[in-house]
Enzyme design. Sequence first.
Site, PDB file in Angstrom:
ATOM      1  CG  ASP A 141      -6.972  -6.712  -6.666  1.00 34.50           C
ATOM      2  OD1 ASP A 141      -6.243  -5.991  -6.297  1.00 34.50           O
ATOM      3  OD2 ASP A 141      -7.263  -7.897  -5.848  1.00 34.50           O
ATOM      4  CG  ASP A 171      -1.187  -8.790  -6.792  1.00 33.64           C
ATOM      5  OD1 ASP A 171      -0.377  -9.211  -7.405  1.00 33.64           O
ATOM      6  OD2 ASP A 171      -1.072  -7.592  -6.542  1.00 33.64           O
ATOM      7  CB  SER A 184      -2.933  -3.168  -7.951  1.00 33.78           C
ATOM      8  OG  SER A 184      -2.127  -4.147  -7.786  1.00 33.78           O
ATOM      9  CE  LYS A 206      -6.850  -2.854  -3.273  1.00 30.31           C
ATOM     10  NZ  LYS A 206      -6.662  -3.805  -4.296  1.00 30.31           N
ATOM     11  CG  ASP A 252      -8.379 -11.680  -4.769  1.00 33.08           C
ATOM     12  OD1 ASP A 252      -7.645 -12.405  -4.402  1.00 33.08           O
ATOM     13  OD2 ASP A 252      -8.335 -10.414  -4.921  1.00 33.08           O
TER      14      ASP A 252
END
Length: 221
Positions: free
Chosen positions: A9, A11, A108, A141, A166
């Site tokens: 990922d 960010d 992303s 997502k 994250d």
Amino acid sequence: MSVRAVVFDLDGVLIDSEPVWEEVRRAFVADHGGQWRPDTQDRLMGMSTEEWADYLGSDLIGDLSTEYVAYEVIDRMSRRYAEELPLMPGATEAVRRMAEDWSLGLSSSSPRALIDLVLGRIGVASLFKATVSTEEVDRGKPEPDGYLAVARQLEVPPELCAAIEDSSNGLRSASAAGMRVIAVPHPRYPPASDALALAAYVATSLDDVTPAVISGLDAPV
């Protein structure tokens, strides 16, 4: 079966951008007379550009087009990145470490322009064989579309990919794609417990994500 590719990922994993996104979006909403809600940041994490721009323009402000919101917010983000790129500790080293043994991908929620800007600025763009923005798939997502698209581009089955995430929605997305998931929780935006439970390994930082960890991941059930 062993891992054949590692998918990052962006960010919150390679770049500490969530605080910047929150600050920029909050300011944009305030500048246009909108109201930021208590659950807004959690809802936004993982949304595609079209999804979050529509949410800000329609739900929080009420009368702005998706195209205008996206253009203005991304322009503000680009200018912030030009001033300072807030890399996560160990980000560049982690990418180079993984690239020695595996094909690399990136999935992303950032727009394509910011993905290319960041990877180019930190000098690792050439190490990624596939990069996908959720602008380029049907659903953001926590849906699996972005991760599945990366796996197709890498020509590696999703179950043979390890994903490093994250956020709650990111973890859910990678898991739904059938990947082996590594969580590196952001201290300011910790994932929900049910999302964290989807991870095969929970790291305290990118420094913990070693080749031994990747090689030792169990296949998803």
